[in-house]
Design a protein around this motif. Structure first.
Motif, PDB file in Angstrom:
ATOM      1  N   ARG A  81      24.464  12.570  -7.339  1.00 41.34           N
ATOM      2  CA  ARG A  81      25.383  13.571  -6.797  1.00 41.34           C
ATOM      3  C   ARG A  81      25.626  13.330  -5.308  1.00 41.34           C
ATOM      4  NH1 ARG A  81      25.881  18.543  -9.725  1.00 41.34           N
ATOM      5  NH2 ARG A  81      24.957  18.353 -11.798  1.00 41.34           N
ATOM      6  N   VAL A  82      24.584  12.942  -4.594  1.00 41.86           N
ATOM      7  CA  VAL A  82      24.738  12.653  -3.170  1.00 41.86           C
ATOM      8  C   VAL A  82      25.753  11.527  -2.968  1.00 41.86           C
ATOM      9  CG1 VAL A  82      23.568  11.833  -1.099  1.00 41.86           C
ATOM     10  CG2 VAL A  82      22.416  13.456  -2.610  1.00 41.86           C
ATOM     11  N   LEU A  83      25.643  10.465  -3.762  1.00 37.36           N
ATOM     12  CA  LEU A  83      26.592   9.354  -3.670  1.00 37.36           C
ATOM     13  C   LEU A  83      28.019   9.819  -3.941  1.00 37.36           C
ATOM     14  CD1 LEU A  83      24.703   6.436  -5.465  1.00 37.36           C
ATOM     15  CD2 LEU A  83      25.275   6.600  -3.038  1.00 37.36           C
ATOM     16  N   TYR A  84      28.172  10.683  -4.921  1.00 38.89           N
ATOM     17  CA  TYR A  84      29.501  11.173  -5.301  1.00 38.89           C
ATOM     18  C   TYR A  84      30.162  11.920  -4.143  1.00 38.89           C
ATOM     19  CZ  TYR A  84      33.060  13.800  -7.898  1.00 38.89           C
ATOM     20  OH  TYR A  84      34.235  14.340  -8.340  1.00 38.89           O
ATOM     21  N   TYR A  85      29.405  12.780  -3.480  1.00 35.96           N
ATOM     22  CA  TYR A  85      29.994  13.580  -2.409  1.00 35.96           C
ATOM     23  C   TYR A  85      30.089  12.805  -1.098  1.00 35.96           C
ATOM     24  CZ  TYR A  85      29.536  17.323  -5.762  1.00 35.96           C
ATOM     25  OH  TYR A  85      29.651  18.082  -6.889  1.00 35.96           O
ATOM     26  N   VAL A  86      29.214  11.849  -0.880  1.00 41.74           N
ATOM     27  CA  VAL A  86      29.355  10.978   0.287  1.00 41.74           C
ATOM     28  C   VAL A  86      30.623  10.140   0.176  1.00 41.74           C
ATOM     29  CG1 VAL A  86      28.362   8.943   1.413  1.00 41.74           C
ATOM     30  CG2 VAL A  86      26.905  10.903   0.881  1.00 41.74           C
ATOM     31  N   ARG A  87      30.972   9.765  -1.063  1.00 40.10           N
ATOM     32  CA  ARG A  87      32.197   8.987  -1.316  1.00 40.10           C
ATOM     33  C   ARG A  87      33.430   9.875  -1.474  1.00 40.10           C
ATOM     34  NH1 ARG A  87      29.164   5.145  -5.745  1.00 40.10           N
ATOM     35  NH2 ARG A  87      28.257   3.663  -4.272  1.00 40.10           N
ATOM     36  N   LYS A  88      33.339  11.114  -1.016  1.00 44.13           N
ATOM     37  CA  LYS A  88      34.481  12.042  -1.001  1.00 44.13           C
ATOM     38  C   LYS A  88      35.032  12.327  -2.405  1.00 44.13           C
ATOM     39  CE  LYS A  88      34.210  11.660   3.488  1.00 44.13           C
ATOM     40  NZ  LYS A  88      33.557  12.722   4.286  1.00 44.13           N
ATOM     41  N   GLY A  89      34.148  12.477  -3.371  1.00 44.64           N
ATOM     42  CA  GLY A  89      34.577  12.828  -4.715  1.00 44.64           C
ATOM     43  C   GLY A  89      35.049  11.664  -5.547  1.00 44.64           C
ATOM     44  N   GLN A  90      34.504  10.485  -5.335  1.00 42.98           N
ATOM     45  CA  GLN A  90      34.839   9.301  -6.125  1.00 42.98           C
ATOM     46  C   GLN A  90      33.605   8.896  -6.932  1.00 42.98           C
ATOM     47  OE1 GLN A  90      37.623   7.471  -6.709  1.00 42.98           O
ATOM     48  NE2 GLN A  90      36.452   6.097  -8.033  1.00 42.98           N
ATOM     49  N   TRP A  91      33.713   8.976  -8.271  1.00 39.66           N
ATOM     50  CA  TRP A  91      32.579   8.657  -9.141  1.00 39.66           C
ATOM     51  C   TRP A  91      32.665   7.205  -9.592  1.00 39.66           C
ATOM     52  CZ3 TRP A  91      28.030  10.651 -10.158  1.00 39.66           C
ATOM     53  CH2 TRP A  91      27.329  10.224 -11.292  1.00 39.66           C
ATOM     54  N   GLU A  92      31.587   6.438  -9.368  1.00 42.52           N
ATOM     55  CA  GLU A  92      31.586   5.011  -9.692  1.00 42.52           C
ATOM     56  C   GLU A  92      30.386   4.598 -10.542  1.00 42.52           C
ATOM     57  OE1 GLU A  92      31.752   2.951  -6.010  1.00 42.52           O
ATOM     58  OE2 GLU A  92      33.749   3.713  -5.456  1.00 42.52           O
ATOM     59  N   GLN A  93      29.662   5.579 -11.089  1.00 39.99           N
ATOM     60  CA  GLN A  93      28.435   5.273 -11.818  1.00 39.99           C
ATOM     61  C   GLN A  93      28.596   5.251 -13.346  1.00 39.99           C
ATOM     62  OE1 GLN A  93      28.174   7.082  -8.755  1.00 39.99           O
ATOM     63  NE2 GLN A  93      27.545   5.046  -8.129  1.00 39.99           N
ATOM     64  N   GLY A  94      29.798   5.476 -13.835  1.00 42.60           N
ATOM     65  CA  GLY A  94      30.027   5.407 -15.266  1.00 42.60           C
ATOM     66  C   GLY A  94      29.934   6.756 -15.954  1.00 42.60           C
ATOM     67  N   ASP A  95      30.488   6.816 -17.158  1.00 43.04           N
ATOM     68  CA  ASP A  95      30.578   8.073 -17.890  1.00 43.04           C
ATOM     69  C   ASP A  95      29.213   8.592 -18.329  1.00 43.04           C
ATOM     70  OD1 ASP A  95      32.345  10.074 -19.354  1.00 43.04           O
ATOM     71  OD2 ASP A  95      31.199   9.258 -21.026  1.00 43.04           O
ATOM     72  N   PHE A  96      28.332   7.689 -18.759  1.00 41.81           N
ATOM     73  CA  PHE A  96      27.026   8.114 -19.271  1.00 41.81           C
ATOM     74  C   PHE A  96      26.212   8.824 -18.198  1.00 41.81           C
ATOM     75  CE2 PHE A  96      22.480   7.169 -19.868  1.00 41.81           C
ATOM     76  CZ  PHE A  96      22.264   7.828 -21.067  1.00 41.81           C
ATOM     77  N   LEU A  97      26.130   8.246 -16.996  1.00 44.63           N
ATOM     78  CA  LEU A  97      25.363   8.870 -15.919  1.00 44.63           C
ATOM     79  C   LEU A  97      25.997  10.161 -15.440  1.00 44.63           C
ATOM     80  CD1 LEU A  97      24.202   5.809 -13.769  1.00 44.63           C
ATOM     81  CD2 LEU A  97      22.864   7.193 -15.362  1.00 44.63           C
ATOM     82  N   CYS A  98      27.313  10.263 -15.566  1.00 45.36           N
ATOM     83  CA  CYS A  98      27.994  11.512 -15.228  1.00 45.36           C
ATOM     84  C   CYS A  98      27.503  12.636 -16.125  1.00 45.36           C
ATOM     85  CB  CYS A  98      29.513  11.342 -15.353  1.00 45.36           C
ATOM     86  SG  CYS A  98      30.456  12.869 -15.100  1.00 45.36           S
ATOM     87  N   ARG A  99      27.417  12.360 -17.412  1.00 46.79           N
ATOM     88  CA  ARG A  99      26.959  13.372 -18.367  1.00 46.79           C
ATOM     89  C   ARG A  99      25.486  13.705 -18.167  1.00 46.79           C
ATOM     90  NH1 ARG A  99      30.694  13.325 -23.006  1.00 46.79           N
ATOM     91  NH2 ARG A  99      32.260  11.713 -22.657  1.00 46.79           N
ATOM     92  N   ILE A 100      24.669  12.668 -17.983  1.00 44.12           N
ATOM     93  CA  ILE A 100      23.225  12.865 -17.869  1.00 44.12           C
ATOM     94  C   ILE A 100      22.859  13.639 -16.608  1.00 44.12           C
ATOM     95  CG2 ILE A 100      21.052  11.639 -17.442  1.00 44.12           C
ATOM     96  CD1 ILE A 100      21.838  11.704 -20.347  1.00 44.12           C
ATOM     97  N   SER A 101      23.516  13.334 -15.497  1.00 46.47           N
ATOM     98  CA  SER A 101      23.166  13.986 -14.237  1.00 46.47           C
ATOM     99  C   SER A 101      23.477  15.483 -14.274  1.00 46.47           C
ATOM    100  CB  SER A 101      23.890  13.322 -13.067  1.00 46.47           C
ATOM    101  OG  SER A 101      25.283  13.305 -13.275  1.00 46.47           O
ATOM    102  N   SER A 102      24.555  15.875 -14.948  1.00 53.83           N
ATOM    103  CA  SER A 102      24.838  17.304 -15.128  1.00 53.83           C
ATOM    104  C   SER A 102      23.838  17.929 -16.084  1.00 53.83           C
ATOM    105  CB  SER A 102      26.258  17.499 -15.666  1.00 53.83           C
ATOM    106  OG  SER A 102      27.219  17.224 -14.693  1.00 53.83           O
ATOM    107  N   TYR A 103      23.546  17.214 -17.150  1.00 53.62           N
ATOM    108  CA  TYR A 103      22.672  17.722 -18.212  1.00 53.62           C
ATOM    109  C   TYR A 103      21.271  18.038 -17.689  1.00 53.62           C
ATOM    110  CZ  TYR A 103      20.004  17.614 -22.599  1.00 53.62           C
ATOM    111  OH  TYR A 103      19.173  17.908 -23.652  1.00 53.62           O
ATOM    112  N   PHE A 104      20.664  17.099 -16.963  1.00 54.77           N
ATOM    113  CA  PHE A 104      19.282  17.280 -16.525  1.00 54.77           C
ATOM    114  C   PHE A 104      19.146  18.379 -15.481  1.00 54.77           C
ATOM    115  CE2 PHE A 104      18.046  12.751 -17.854  1.00 54.77           C
ATOM    116  CZ  PHE A 104      17.513  13.227 -19.037  1.00 54.77           C
ATOM    117  N   LEU A 105      20.190  18.611 -14.684  1.00 59.66           N
ATOM    118  CA  LEU A 105      20.120  19.686 -13.702  1.00 59.66           C
ATOM    119  C   LEU A 105      19.945  21.034 -14.397  1.00 59.66           C
ATOM    120  CD1 LEU A 105      20.377  20.678 -10.746  1.00 59.66           C
ATOM    121  CD2 LEU A 105      22.830  20.885 -11.151  1.00 59.66           C
TER     122      LEU A 105
END
Length: 346
Positions: A81-105
């Motif tokens: 999440r830190v990387l996402y917001y440091v990059r001004k809302g640009q996600w570059e880690q792939g769809d799977f990690l997007c789902r997992i990072s929300s899920y585990f929180l």
């Protein structure tokens, strides 16, 4: 119980209103970085102590271990999440990690609530029903309860696995953690799911905790002054009450209240100032919800059964091991060599 990406980020409901992207990026990146460091250090250290002293295990110890593991699972996804917001809302880690990072929180959020509830019930039974405590509260039952909490929280948070990254048609950026839009067809369903989550994931556990604490306080006040001085269970119980209530009031309550208000807010027309205020409150309360991982190490140290004695025992063991290792490696001095040589000659 949970709904996918309900208030996980903030976006624009209208094109005319100014965005809060700069505020969002700064607050999220700073807060998540701080929570990652504090949560990882505190929970890793606590888990190490609990594992190394597992022979002194108790039902309360089992709940503490599971709570620490849940917190570590959460903080390990926060750097994404830190990387996402440091990059001004640009996600570059792939769809799977997007789902997992929300899920585990959110798995951590509800695991923390239920583990704290189980710990409160355990302390309640130990103080209010001390005779029945040994029969009612056992290691096997504690493990069974922990397994049930993990399964329930994992299944209840599964909607987060159904919503992954998306492409913003305006900026052409790959997005993650985006909230529902005000005109979304999913909004009525999300509002219904939120009501269930609010009832089962926050209100019911909070009521159980308050009932337990009322019973604990009543029992402690009914004891004679001599009995209070003889048992340190009272001080541990009071410390646990303070820390758990503080965690609920600071982390869990603002988030659940604001999330409910926000979903209802999306279903009606609003001014730009109202939208800005609501979106900023989403950012603040979500950071507070994630910060529960930093409160839990306080719970282990100040109210855990023998946690400080476990820490002292572990420190003593490590010190003795170090001394033995050092003595084996200690070089023979010239005087020692001379004395041994004389003895050999004689």
């Amino acid at each position: 119980m949970e709904q996918a990406n309900m208030t996980d980020d903030v976006g624009n409901n209208t094109d005319n209103c100014p965005t809060i992207d700069e505020f969002r990026n700064q607050v999220y990146s700073t807060s998540y970085s701080l929570i990652t460091v504090l949560g990882f250090v505190g929970n890793s250290f606590a888990l190490m102590v609990l594992i190394r002293t597992y022979r002194q295990s108790s039902p309360f110890h089992v709940y503490m271990m599971n709570l620490a593991m849940s917190d570590l699972l959460c903080v390990m996804t926060l750097p994404l999440r830190v990387l996402y917001y440091v990059r001004k809302g640009q996600w570059e880690q792939g769809d799977f990690l997007c789902r997992i990072s929300s899920y585990f929180l959110y798995v951590n959020l509800y695991c923390s609530i239920y583990f704290m509830t189980a710990m409160s019930v355990t302390r309640f039974v130990a103080i209010v029903f001390p005779v029945q405590n040994l029969r009612l509260v056992t290691m096997s039952r504690a493990r069974f309860v922990c397994l049930g909490i993990w399964i329930f929280s994992s299944l209840a948070s599964s909607p987060f696995l159904m919503s992954g990254q998306s492409i913003d048609p305006i900026t052409n950026k790959t997005k993650c953690f985006e909230p529902p839009k005000s005109a979304s067809d999913r909004l009525p369903k999300l509002q219904g799911l939120n009501n269930v989550a609010l009832a089962l994931g926050f209100v019911l556990p909070f009521i159980i905790i308050l009932i337990c604490y009322a019973g604990i306080v009543r029992t402690l006040l009914s004891r004679t002054p001599a009995a209070r001085r003889q048992q340190n269970s009272a001080s541990k119980a009071i410390r646990m009450i303070v820390i758990v209530l503080l965690t609920f009031l600071v982390s869990f309550m603002p988030y659940h209240i604001q999330r409910t208000i926000h979903l209802n807010f999306l279903s009606r027309k609003s001014t730009c100032s109202e939208q800005t205020f609501m979106h900023k409150s989403v950012v603040v309360t979500l950071c507070l919800a994630a910060s529960n991982s930093c409160f839990d190490p306080m719970l282990y140290f100040f109210s855990g059964e023998g946690f400080r004695s476990r820490l002292s025992s572990l420190r003593h063991t490590v010190r003795n091991s170090t001394l033995r290792h050092t003595s084996k490696l200690k070089p023979i001095t010239s005087s020692e060599y001379g004395e041994s040589h004389k003895l050999d000659a004689s």
